[in-house]
Design a protein around this motif. Structure first.
Motif, PDB file in Angstrom:
ATOM      1  N   THR A 187      38.333  51.859  31.859  1.00 43.87           N
ATOM      2  CA  THR A 187      39.290  51.440  33.413  1.00 43.87           C
ATOM      3  C   THR A 187      39.763  49.723  32.305  1.00 43.87           C
ATOM      4  O   THR A 187      39.287  49.782  31.550  1.00 43.87           O
ATOM      5  CB  THR A 187      38.438  51.391  33.664  1.00 43.87           C
ATOM      6  N   GLU A 244      30.533  49.807  46.513  1.00 38.25           N
ATOM      7  CA  GLU A 244      30.120  49.029  45.361  1.00 38.25           C
ATOM      8  C   GLU A 244      29.493  47.836  45.614  1.00 38.25           C
ATOM      9  O   GLU A 244      27.772  46.756  44.854  1.00 38.25           O
ATOM     10  CB  GLU A 244      31.347  49.037  44.380  1.00 38.25           C
ATOM     11  N   SER A 250      40.940  53.158  40.909  1.00 38.35           N
ATOM     12  CA  SER A 250      40.598  54.105  39.616  1.00 38.35           C
ATOM     13  C   SER A 250      41.096  54.022  38.502  1.00 38.35           C
ATOM     14  O   SER A 250      40.635  54.305  37.903  1.00 38.35           O
ATOM     15  CB  SER A 250      42.257  55.244  39.736  1.00 38.35           C
ATOM     16  N   ASN A 291      31.436  54.766  42.661  1.00 32.95           N
ATOM     17  CA  ASN A 291      31.930  54.087  41.123  1.00 32.95           C
ATOM     18  C   ASN A 291      31.329  53.510  40.122  1.00 32.95           C
ATOM     19  O   ASN A 291      31.244  52.426  39.681  1.00 32.95           O
ATOM     20  CB  ASN A 291      33.189  54.323  41.261  1.00 32.95           C
ATOM     21  N   ASN A 341      32.336  52.753  37.088  1.00 31.87           N
ATOM     22  CA  ASN A 341      33.300  52.283  36.730  1.00 31.87           C
ATOM     23  C   ASN A 341      33.510  50.539  37.180  1.00 31.87           C
ATOM     24  O   ASN A 341      33.504  49.702  36.341  1.00 31.87           O
ATOM     25  CB  ASN A 341      34.908  52.732  36.273  1.00 31.87           C
ATOM     26  N   SER A 342      33.430  51.196  38.666  1.00 33.87           N
ATOM     27  CA  SER A 342      33.625  49.981  39.492  1.00 33.87           C
ATOM     28  C   SER A 342      32.578  49.079  39.489  1.00 33.87           C
ATOM     29  O   SER A 342      32.834  47.771  39.291  1.00 33.87           O
ATOM     30  CB  SER A 342      34.587  51.070  40.736  1.00 33.87           C
TER      31      SER A 342
END
Length: 301
Positions: free
Chosen positions: A233, A132, A124, A165, A167-168
């Motif tokens: 994050t 990814e 998360s 995702n 952010n990832s």
């Protein structure tokens, strides 16, 4: 900085970047202007292995070449309850495993065999999953940086067969970009690593001081990959902290004087309290530890 929008729709991410004046061949002076602009915007960012594990002894980023990353895996006794991380790591291809090990090495060697609860938090907080990893395998690192920056600036969608995702992907792309740039610079300075603290600008080809165009282009990609990161994050904050540390080394400056480095680490430590950021700062920057703790807890008062 307000940017006037054209009514015409640009057909590709790279063309969209032309509108922002970012996708151009730039001198180092322009690169560091971009760095300063990114710092200005950072404060307002919009929003397993069966019986194997990752060894935690990657203490020197200089020893993290992809060719010997496989040697960093070793047999270990399986825990009573199988870890989700182990299941995840086991499911990866060898190339994907190398990327995960490299990510840990670049992000201060702080992610090591997390518990189930810790792994869920990491996922998360910007830890990459198979989607990814697959996306970065199918697309060039410099193109991914442009895509992500477009996404951040105008919410430009990424075209992917599987859910991504963002952010990832930002974190993984930053790590991949740093690794690729080190390869490019190594053509001119053997085994170059940002962590070595050596600025190669004094000499490039045959003793000349002119930076090769390939290196300039690579550094542009580094700027883009950092600018694409948000501060949403914990792992993105770690990536931004690594960027600050690298730039201090590149400029022959003392990283202990880089306030932004410790600001990013302090916020990341609150989002990821179980990965030992405090211990890292105390060990590597003992003279900054007290100030780092003040940054960490100043918003809690």
């Amino acid at each position: 900085m307000q940017i006037a929008k054209s009514e015409a729709k640009l057909s590709s991410p790279k063309m969209k970047m032309l509108k922002y004046g970012l996708y151009v061949a730039v001198s180092l002076s322009v690169i560091f202007i971009l760095l300063s602009l990114d710092k200005t915007h950072n404060t307002t960012d919009i929003k397993v292995v069966d019986s194997k594990t990752i060894e935690s002894s990657l203490n020197n980023i200089e020893s993290t070449s992809t060719s010997n990353l496989g040697s960093r895996l070793k047999l270990a006794e399986k825990a009573t309850d199988e870890l989700h991380f182990e299941e995840y790591f086991k499911s990866l291809s060898e190339n994907e495993k190398d990327k995960i090990i490299l990510l840990n090495a670049f992000l201060f060697n702080l992610v090591n065999r997390p518990s189930n609860e810790e792994f869920e938090i990491l996922l998360s907080q910007g830890y990459p999953n198979k989607s990814e990893l697959n996306f970065t395998s199918l697309n060039r690192f410099d193109e991914v940086s442009i895509m992500l920056l477009n996404n951040k600036i105008e919410n430009y969608p990424l075209q992917s067969e599987f859910p991504i995702n963002i952010n990832s992907l930002r974190v993984l792309n930053f790590v991949n970009t740093v690794a690729e740039i080190e390869k490019v610079i190594s053509y001119y300075h053997t085994d170059f690593k940002f962590s070595s603290g050596v600025n190669p600008n004094s000499s490039w080809i045959d003793g000349g001081d002119k930076m090769p165009s390939q290196v300039k282009e690579a550094l542009e990609s580094l700027v883009y990959s950092n600018a694409a990161l948000s501060t949403d994050t914990g792992l993105e904050l770690l990536a931004k902290a690594k960027f600050e540390e690298m730039m201090s080394y590149w400029n022959n400056e003392d990283a202990s004087n880089n306030d932004t480095l410790f600001k990013h680490l302090s916020v990341a430590s609150k989002k990821l309290p179980f990965i030992g950021i405090d211990d890292y700062v105390k060990s590597k920057y003992p003279e900054n530890y007290e100030g780092y703790l003040m940054l960490k807890y100043q918003d809690d008062k």
